[in-house]
Design a protein around this motif. Structure first.
Motif, PDB file in Angstrom:
ATOM      1  N   ALA A  17       0.839  -1.207   0.000  1.00 11.25           N
ATOM      2  CA  ALA A  17       0.000   0.000   0.000  1.00 11.25           C
ATOM      3  C   ALA A  17       0.875   1.259   0.000  1.00 11.25           C
ATOM      4  O   ALA A  17       0.577   2.231  -0.708  1.00 11.25           O
ATOM      5  CB  ALA A  17      -0.936   0.003   1.206  1.00 11.25           C
ATOM      6  N   LEU A  18       1.945   1.240   0.767  1.00 13.29           N
ATOM      7  CA  LEU A  18       2.848   2.393   0.786  1.00 13.29           C
ATOM      8  C   LEU A  18       3.572   2.543  -0.554  1.00 13.29           C
ATOM      9  O   LEU A  18       3.864   3.667  -0.982  1.00 13.29           O
ATOM     10  CB  LEU A  18       3.843   2.269   1.935  1.00 13.29           C
ATOM     11  CG  LEU A  18       3.228   2.414   3.333  1.00 13.29           C
ATOM     12  CD1 LEU A  18       4.263   2.099   4.401  1.00 13.29           C
ATOM     13  CD2 LEU A  18       2.644   3.792   3.535  1.00 13.29           C
ATOM     14  N   GLY A  19       3.848   1.432  -1.226  1.00 13.54           N
ATOM     15  CA  GLY A  19       4.447   1.491  -2.559  1.00 13.54           C
ATOM     16  C   GLY A  19       3.525   2.151  -3.562  1.00 13.54           C
ATOM     17  O   GLY A  19       3.953   2.952  -4.398  1.00 13.54           O
ATOM     18  N   VAL A  20       2.231   1.838  -3.492  1.00  8.53           N
ATOM     19  CA  VAL A  20       1.245   2.488  -4.361  1.00  8.53           C
ATOM     20  C   VAL A  20       1.199   3.983  -4.048  1.00  8.53           C
ATOM     21  O   VAL A  20       1.130   4.819  -4.958  1.00  8.53           O
ATOM     22  CB  VAL A  20      -0.143   1.830  -4.194  1.00  8.53           C
ATOM     23  CG1 VAL A  20      -1.214   2.621  -4.915  1.00  8.53           C
ATOM     24  CG2 VAL A  20      -0.110   0.398  -4.690  1.00  8.53           C
ATOM     25  N   LEU A  25       2.626   9.591  -5.737  1.00  9.87           N
ATOM     26  CA  LEU A  25       3.240  10.855  -5.324  1.00  9.87           C
ATOM     27  C   LEU A  25       4.449  11.235  -6.173  1.00  9.87           C
ATOM     28  O   LEU A  25       4.922  12.361  -6.097  1.00  9.87           O
ATOM     29  CB  LEU A  25       3.665  10.779  -3.854  1.00  9.87           C
ATOM     30  CG  LEU A  25       2.552  10.904  -2.826  1.00  9.87           C
ATOM     31  CD1 LEU A  25       3.123  10.776  -1.426  1.00  9.87           C
ATOM     32  CD2 LEU A  25       1.809  12.212  -2.973  1.00  9.87           C
ATOM     33  N   LEU A  26       4.960  10.304  -6.961  1.00  9.48           N
ATOM     34  CA  LEU A  26       6.146  10.595  -7.768  1.00  9.48           C
ATOM     35  C   LEU A  26       5.932  11.766  -8.716  1.00  9.48           C
ATOM     36  O   LEU A  26       6.877  12.501  -9.024  1.00  9.48           O
ATOM     37  CB  LEU A  26       6.557   9.361  -8.567  1.00  9.48           C
ATOM     38  CG  LEU A  26       7.411   8.344  -7.825  1.00  9.48           C
ATOM     39  CD1 LEU A  26       7.671   7.150  -8.713  1.00  9.48           C
ATOM     40  CD2 LEU A  26       8.703   8.966  -7.365  1.00  9.48           C
ATOM     41  N   GLY A  27       4.716  11.955  -9.190  1.00  5.65           N
ATOM     42  CA  GLY A  27       4.439  13.057 -10.109  1.00  5.65           C
ATOM     43  C   GLY A  27       4.715  14.415  -9.506  1.00  5.65           C
ATOM     44  O   GLY A  27       4.913  15.395 -10.221  1.00  5.65           O
ATOM     45  N   ASN A  42       0.830   6.161 -15.653  1.00  9.12           N
ATOM     46  CA  ASN A  42      -0.262   6.384 -14.703  1.00  9.12           C
ATOM     47  C   ASN A  42      -1.584   6.313 -15.467  1.00  9.12           C
ATOM     48  O   ASN A  42      -1.857   7.143 -16.328  1.00  9.12           O
ATOM     49  CB  ASN A  42      -0.102   7.757 -14.039  1.00  9.12           C
ATOM     50  CG  ASN A  42      -1.110   7.996 -12.933  1.00  9.12           C
ATOM     51  OD1 ASN A  42      -2.158   7.374 -12.892  1.00  9.12           O
ATOM     52  ND2 ASN A  42      -0.788   8.916 -12.051  1.00  9.12           N
ATOM     53  N   PRO A  43      -2.429   5.319 -15.159  1.00 11.79           N
ATOM     54  CA  PRO A  43      -3.685   5.168 -15.918  1.00 11.79           C
ATOM     55  C   PRO A  43      -4.647   6.339 -15.755  1.00 11.79           C
ATOM     56  O   PRO A  43      -5.525   6.530 -16.604  1.00 11.79           O
ATOM     57  CB  PRO A  43      -4.285   3.878 -15.364  1.00 11.79           C
ATOM     58  CG  PRO A  43      -3.623   3.649 -14.060  1.00 11.79           C
ATOM     59  CD  PRO A  43      -2.281   4.303 -14.137  1.00 11.79           C
ATOM     60  N   LEU A  44      -4.499   7.130 -14.720  1.00 13.16           N
ATOM     61  CA  LEU A  44      -5.397   8.265 -14.526  1.00 13.16           C
ATOM     62  C   LEU A  44      -5.212   9.319 -15.613  1.00 13.16           C
ATOM     63  O   LEU A  44      -6.154  10.032 -15.963  1.00 13.16           O
ATOM     64  CB  LEU A  44      -5.179   8.887 -13.149  1.00 13.16           C
ATOM     65  CG  LEU A  44      -5.519   7.987 -11.965  1.00 13.16           C
ATOM     66  CD1 LEU A  44      -5.115   8.638 -10.663  1.00 13.16           C
ATOM     67  CD2 LEU A  44      -6.991   7.650 -11.959  1.00 13.16           C
ATOM     68  N   ILE A  56      -6.599  13.574  -8.545  1.00  9.28           N
ATOM     69  CA  ILE A  56      -6.969  12.205  -8.197  1.00  9.28           C
ATOM     70  C   ILE A  56      -5.734  11.425  -7.741  1.00  9.28           C
ATOM     71  O   ILE A  56      -5.815  10.627  -6.801  1.00  9.28           O
ATOM     72  CB  ILE A  56      -7.673  11.517  -9.380  1.00  9.28           C
ATOM     73  CG1 ILE A  56      -9.004  12.202  -9.659  1.00  9.28           C
ATOM     74  CG2 ILE A  56      -7.900  10.044  -9.092  1.00  9.28           C
ATOM     75  CD1 ILE A  56      -9.709  11.696 -10.900  1.00  9.28           C
ATOM     76  N   SER A  57      -4.595  11.648  -8.381  1.00 10.28           N
ATOM     77  CA  SER A  57      -3.359  10.970  -7.967  1.00 10.28           C
ATOM     78  C   SER A  57      -3.000  11.332  -6.534  1.00 10.28           C
ATOM     79  O   SER A  57      -2.594  10.461  -5.757  1.00 10.28           O
ATOM     80  CB  SER A  57      -2.203  11.339  -8.893  1.00 10.28           C
ATOM     81  OG  SER A  57      -2.383  10.768 -10.162  1.00 10.28           O
ATOM     82  N   ARG A  58      -3.152  12.598  -6.194  1.00 10.38           N
ATOM     83  CA  ARG A  58      -2.878  13.004  -4.802  1.00 10.38           C
ATOM     84  C   ARG A  58      -3.841  12.319  -3.835  1.00 10.38           C
ATOM     85  O   ARG A  58      -3.437  11.851  -2.781  1.00 10.38           O
ATOM     86  CB  ARG A  58      -3.010  14.516  -4.661  1.00 10.38           C
ATOM     87  CG  ARG A  58      -1.877  15.277  -5.265  1.00 10.38           C
ATOM     88  CD  ARG A  58      -2.100  16.763  -5.112  1.00 10.38           C
ATOM     89  NE  ARG A  58      -1.095  17.519  -5.849  1.00 10.38           N
ATOM     90  CZ  ARG A  58      -1.229  18.773  -6.206  1.00 10.38           C
ATOM     91  NH1 ARG A  58      -2.336  19.434  -5.897  1.00 10.38           N
ATOM     92  NH2 ARG A  58      -0.268  19.382  -6.873  1.00 10.38           N
ATOM     93  N   GLY A  59      -5.120  12.267  -4.200  1.00 10.74           N
ATOM     94  CA  GLY A  59      -6.109  11.615  -3.346  1.00 10.74           C
ATOM     95  C   GLY A  59      -5.836  10.131  -3.167  1.00 10.74           C
ATOM     96  O   GLY A  59      -5.915   9.596  -2.058  1.00 10.74           O
ATOM     97  N   VAL A  60      -5.491   9.470  -4.272  1.00 10.63           N
ATOM     98  CA  VAL A  60      -5.167   8.037  -4.194  1.00 10.63           C
ATOM     99  C   VAL A  60      -3.925   7.823  -3.341  1.00 10.63           C
ATOM    100  O   VAL A  60      -3.863   6.902  -2.522  1.00 10.63           O
ATOM    101  CB  VAL A  60      -4.984   7.450  -5.615  1.00 10.63           C
ATOM    102  CG1 VAL A  60      -4.399   6.051  -5.573  1.00 10.63           C
ATOM    103  CG2 VAL A  60      -6.308   7.449  -6.355  1.00 10.63           C
TER     104      VAL A  60
END
Length: 120
Positions: A17-20, A25-27, A42-44, A56-60
């Motif tokens: 989960a921390l890896g996800v 967050l890499l962006g 990133n599929p988003l 959405i990436s930040r939220g995920v």
């Protein structure tokens, strides 16, 4: 060793989960060609416009970060319960394997039900 297997599993889930979380967050820290490669993986970014995908990436990332920390906290706090449960499961396995009739009973029952079911 069952204890090692259970602990490895309990630690693998929070770290996954921390890896996800880290991936999403890499962006925030990448730039240039690496940012472009991250956006294509990133599929988003394939489903939404760039601004929405960033949000959405930040939220995920936040959701998976909190989930990972909660699972890690639970894994650390529940060590005594896990040890006790593994001891109980080990004792149950010893009892079952010491009585061969307990191993054969499910097989005999399945055969019986198959035979009765064939004639009904």
């Amino acid at each position: 060793n069952p204890m090692l297997l259970v602990q490895a599993t309990l630690l693998a889930l929070p770290f996954a989960a921390l890896g996800v979380c880290v991936f999403f967050l890499l962006g925030e820290v990448l730039s240039g060609n690496r940012l472009y490669m991250w956006e294509t993986s990133n599929p988003l970014y394939h489903q939404f416009d760039a601004r929405t995908a960033v949000l959405i990436s930040r939220g995920v990332a936040i959701a998976f970060g909190l989930l990972g920390l909660a699972l890690l906290f639970a894994a650390v706090c529940l060590q005594e319960s896990v040890r006790h449960s593994i001891g109980c499961a080990g004792a149950a396995c010893e009892v079952i394997f010491s009585m061969p009739s307990l191993l054969l009973q499910p097989l005999v029952e399945a055969l019986w039900k198959s035979c009765v079911g064939a004639f009904v």
